[in-house]
Design a protein around this motif. Structure first.
Motif, PDB file in Angstrom:
ATOM      1  N   MET A   1       8.826 -10.029  31.807  1.00 47.97           N
ATOM      2  CA  MET A   1      10.127  -9.432  31.430  1.00 47.97           C
ATOM      3  C   MET A   1      11.066 -10.537  30.991  1.00 47.97           C
ATOM      4  N   ALA A   2      11.685 -10.412  29.842  1.00 46.20           N
ATOM      5  CA  ALA A   2      12.566 -11.449  29.323  1.00 46.20           C
ATOM      6  C   ALA A   2      13.943 -11.304  29.937  1.00 46.20           C
ATOM      7  N   ASN A   3      14.549 -12.436  30.250  1.00 46.80           N
ATOM      8  CA  ASN A   3      15.892 -12.445  30.796  1.00 46.80           C
ATOM      9  C   ASN A   3      16.785 -13.265  29.904  1.00 46.80           C
ATOM     10  N   GLU A   4      17.921 -12.703  29.516  1.00 45.19           N
ATOM     11  CA  GLU A   4      18.841 -13.415  28.650  1.00 45.19           C
ATOM     12  C   GLU A   4      19.609 -14.448  29.451  1.00 45.19           C
ATOM     13  N   PRO A   5      19.606 -15.724  29.027  1.00 42.50           N
ATOM     14  CA  PRO A   5      20.335 -16.747  29.749  1.00 42.50           C
ATOM     15  C   PRO A   5      21.820 -16.633  29.477  1.00 42.50           C
ATOM     16  N   ALA A   6      22.587 -17.280  30.356  1.00 39.94           N
ATOM     17  CA  ALA A   6      24.034 -17.248  30.177  1.00 39.94           C
ATOM     18  C   ALA A   6      24.434 -18.001  28.916  1.00 39.94           C
ATOM     19  N   LYS A   7      23.734 -19.103  28.634  1.00 39.54           N
ATOM     20  CA  LYS A   7      24.074 -19.921  27.475  1.00 39.54           C
ATOM     21  C   LYS A   7      22.809 -20.323  26.742  1.00 39.54           C
TER      22      LYS A   7
ATOM     23  N   LEU B   1      19.601 -16.264  15.503  1.00 37.33           N
ATOM     24  CA  LEU B   1      19.208 -14.944  16.020  1.00 37.33           C
ATOM     25  C   LEU B   1      19.432 -13.811  15.020  1.00 37.33           C
ATOM     26  N   PRO B   2      20.580 -13.752  14.317  1.00 39.49           N
ATOM     27  CA  PRO B   2      20.737 -12.680  13.324  1.00 39.49           C
ATOM     28  C   PRO B   2      19.703 -12.750  12.206  1.00 39.49           C
ATOM     29  N   LEU B   3      19.257 -13.959  11.881  1.00 37.15           N
ATOM     30  CA  LEU B   3      18.225 -14.122  10.851  1.00 37.15           C
ATOM     31  C   LEU B   3      16.912 -13.510  11.324  1.00 37.15           C
ATOM     32  N   TYR B   4      16.541 -13.800  12.568  1.00 38.56           N
ATOM     33  CA  TYR B   4      15.334 -13.207  13.130  1.00 38.56           C
ATOM     34  C   TYR B   4      15.449 -11.686  13.171  1.00 38.56           C
ATOM     35  N   TYR B   5      16.605 -11.210  13.583  1.00 44.86           N
ATOM     36  CA  TYR B   5      16.810  -9.758  13.717  1.00 44.86           C
ATOM     37  C   TYR B   5      16.665  -9.053  12.368  1.00 44.86           C
ATOM     38  N   ARG B   6      17.217  -9.646  11.322  1.00 47.35           N
ATOM     39  CA  ARG B   6      17.119  -9.033   9.997  1.00 47.35           C
ATOM     40  C   ARG B   6      15.672  -8.917   9.554  1.00 47.35           C
ATOM     41  N   PHE B   7      14.884  -9.989   9.758  1.00 51.26           N
ATOM     42  CA  PHE B   7      13.492  -9.955   9.339  1.00 51.26           C
ATOM     43  C   PHE B   7      12.700  -8.948  10.170  1.00 51.26           C
ATOM     44  N   LEU B   8      12.961  -8.896  11.475  1.00 45.17           N
ATOM     45  CA  LEU B   8      12.259  -7.955  12.337  1.00 45.17           C
ATOM     46  C   LEU B   8      12.574  -6.508  11.950  1.00 45.17           C
ATOM     47  N   THR B   9      13.812  -6.263  11.543  1.00 47.20           N
ATOM     48  CA  THR B   9      14.195  -4.925  11.086  1.00 47.20           C
ATOM     49  C   THR B   9      13.364  -4.518   9.878  1.00 47.20           C
ATOM     50  N   ASN B  10      13.180  -5.458   8.946  1.00 48.67           N
ATOM     51  CA  ASN B  10      12.371  -5.181   7.754  1.00 48.67           C
ATOM     52  C   ASN B  10      10.905  -4.960   8.120  1.00 48.67           C
ATOM     53  N   LEU B  11      10.411  -5.767   9.086  1.00 48.72           N
ATOM     54  CA  LEU B  11       9.020  -5.605   9.524  1.00 48.72           C
ATOM     55  C   LEU B  11       8.802  -4.228  10.142  1.00 48.72           C
TER      56      LEU B  11
ATOM     57  N   GLN C   1       8.407  -4.161  17.724  1.00 50.68           N
ATOM     58  CA  GLN C   1       9.369  -3.207  18.276  1.00 50.68           C
ATOM     59  C   GLN C   1      10.058  -3.763  19.517  1.00 50.68           C
ATOM     60  N   TYR C   2       9.296  -4.490  20.337  1.00 53.23           N
ATOM     61  CA  TYR C   2       9.899  -5.072  21.538  1.00 53.23           C
ATOM     62  C   TYR C   2      10.930  -6.125  21.166  1.00 53.23           C
ATOM     63  N   LEU C   3      10.561  -7.020  20.231  1.00 52.93           N
ATOM     64  CA  LEU C   3      11.504  -8.047  19.786  1.00 52.93           C
ATOM     65  C   LEU C   3      12.746  -7.419  19.164  1.00 52.93           C
ATOM     66  N   LEU C   4      12.538  -6.404  18.342  1.00 54.29           N
ATOM     67  CA  LEU C   4      13.656  -5.747  17.668  1.00 54.29           C
ATOM     68  C   LEU C   4      14.606  -5.145  18.697  1.00 54.29           C
ATOM     69  N   SER C   5      14.047  -4.459  19.679  1.00 51.08           N
ATOM     70  CA  SER C   5      14.861  -3.852  20.731  1.00 51.08           C
ATOM     71  C   SER C   5      15.597  -4.919  21.537  1.00 51.08           C
ATOM     72  N   PHE C   6      14.894  -6.016  21.832  1.00 54.84           N
ATOM     73  CA  PHE C   6      15.497  -7.088  22.626  1.00 54.84           C
ATOM     74  C   PHE C   6      16.662  -7.735  21.884  1.00 54.84           C
ATOM     75  N   PHE C   7      16.455  -8.076  20.622  1.00 53.29           N
ATOM     76  CA  PHE C   7      17.510  -8.745  19.868  1.00 53.29           C
ATOM     77  C   PHE C   7      18.644  -7.785  19.486  1.00 53.29           C
ATOM     78  N   ARG C   8      18.319  -6.500  19.350  1.00 48.88           N
ATOM     79  CA  ARG C   8      19.394  -5.522  19.116  1.00 48.88           C
ATOM     80  C   ARG C   8      20.360  -5.530  20.297  1.00 48.88           C
TER      81      ARG C   8
END
Length: 221
Positions: free
Chosen positions: A1-7, A16-26, A70-77
Motif C-alpha cells: 500500500m502506498a503512503n504519501e509522504p509529508a514532503k 507529477l502532473p506530467l506523469y498524470y497527464r500521460f497516465l490519463t492518455n494511457l 489504473q492504480y497509478l492514475l487513481s493514486f496521482f488523481r
C-alpha cells in the motif's frame, strides 16, 4: 500500500502532473500496465528518475510487472487533488492573459481561471473565453467572495509588487508570476516565477554550450 509522504523534493512535485497527464492518455487507450522505460520514453524523463520519484510514495509497482495504469492514475488523481476544482484569478488581460483565458487549462480538469482583472474599458464588464473580466479596483472584493487562493500575474513589472500586496490582502496563497519582477511575499505564500525572456536566454545558452545529455544532467541537479 502506498503512503504519501509529508514532503517530497520540489523537482519530483513538478513532474507529477506530467506523469498524470500521460497516465490519463494511457488509461483512455485501454492500456492496463506500463513500465518505467515506457514512461521514460513518453515523458522524456529517464527511468531511474521516474523510479526514484515513485519511490517517495511507497510501492507503486512490482519488479518485472511494471505499474498498473489504473492504480497509478487513481493514486496521482488523489495526490494532485484532481477531484477538487481550484479556481484561479488572472491579473492582466493583455495578449498573454487573453491567451490564457482562451486556453484555460482545457486538459486540466481541476484548475480553471474563474475571473480576470484589467483596467481597460474595452475588457472590463465583458467575458473572454467565458471568463468574466472585472476592474482591478475589485480585486480584493471578488477574490475574497469567490474564495480564490491562486493568481496568475500577466501585468507590467512596475505594478507587480503593489498588485501582489493587494492579492495578499485578499488571502491569495499562491502566485504564478509571468512578470520579470521578483516579488516579496510572506513565507507562507508560494510564488513561481516564469520569466520567458530568461528561459529563452537559458535555452540558447544550453544550445551553444551543452550537449543534450549534459543539459539533462544540469536540469536534474
Amino acid at each position: 500500500m502506498a503512503n504519501e509522504p509529508a514532503k517530497i523534493p520540489q523537482a519530483t512535485a513538478k513532474r507529477l502532473p506530467l506523469y498524470y497527464r500521460f497516465l490519463t492518455n494511457l488509461a483512455a487507450s485501454g492500456k492496463q500496465r506500463v513500465s518505467s522505460a515506457e514512461l521514460s520514453e513518453a515523458v522524456k524523463v529517464d527511468s531511474a528518475t521516474i523510479r526514484r520519484d515513485f519511490s517517495y510514495f511507497g510501492a507503486l509497482g512490482k519488479k518485472g510487472y511494471g505499474y498498473n495504469v489504473q492504480y497509478l492514475l487513481s493514486f496521482f488523481r488523489k495526490t494532485l487533488d484532481q477531484d477538487e476544482l481550484t479556481k484561479v484569478a488572472l491579473i492582466g488581460v493583455g495578449n498573454l492573459g487573453t491567451a490564457f483565458l482562451n486556453y484555460n487549462f482545457m486538459k486540466n480538469n481541476n484548475t480553471k481561471i474563474a475571473v480576470g482583472f484589467d483596467v481597460s474599458s474595452d475588457k472590463v464588464g465583458k467575458s473572454i473565453g467565458n471568463v468574466p473580466i472585472y476592474h482591478m479596483d475589485e480585486i480584493e472584493k471578488v477574490i475574497e467572495e469567490q474564495g480564490i487562493e491562486v493568481a496568475i500575474l500577466t501585468i507590467p513589472a512596475q505594478v507587480a509588487q503593489p498588485v501582489t500586496d493587494r492579492l495578499l490582502d485578499a488571502k491569495v496563497r499562491a502566485i504564478l508570476n509571468f512578470t520579470p519582477a521578483r516579488l516579496t511575499v510572506p513565507a507562507h505564500v508560494r510564488v513561481h516565477h516564469i520569466d520567458l525572456a530568461v528561459e529563452l536566454q537559458a535555452l540558447v545558452y544550453f544550445l551553444k554550450h551543452y550537449s543534450i545529455e549534459e543539459a539533462e544532467i544540469v536540469e536534474e541537479e
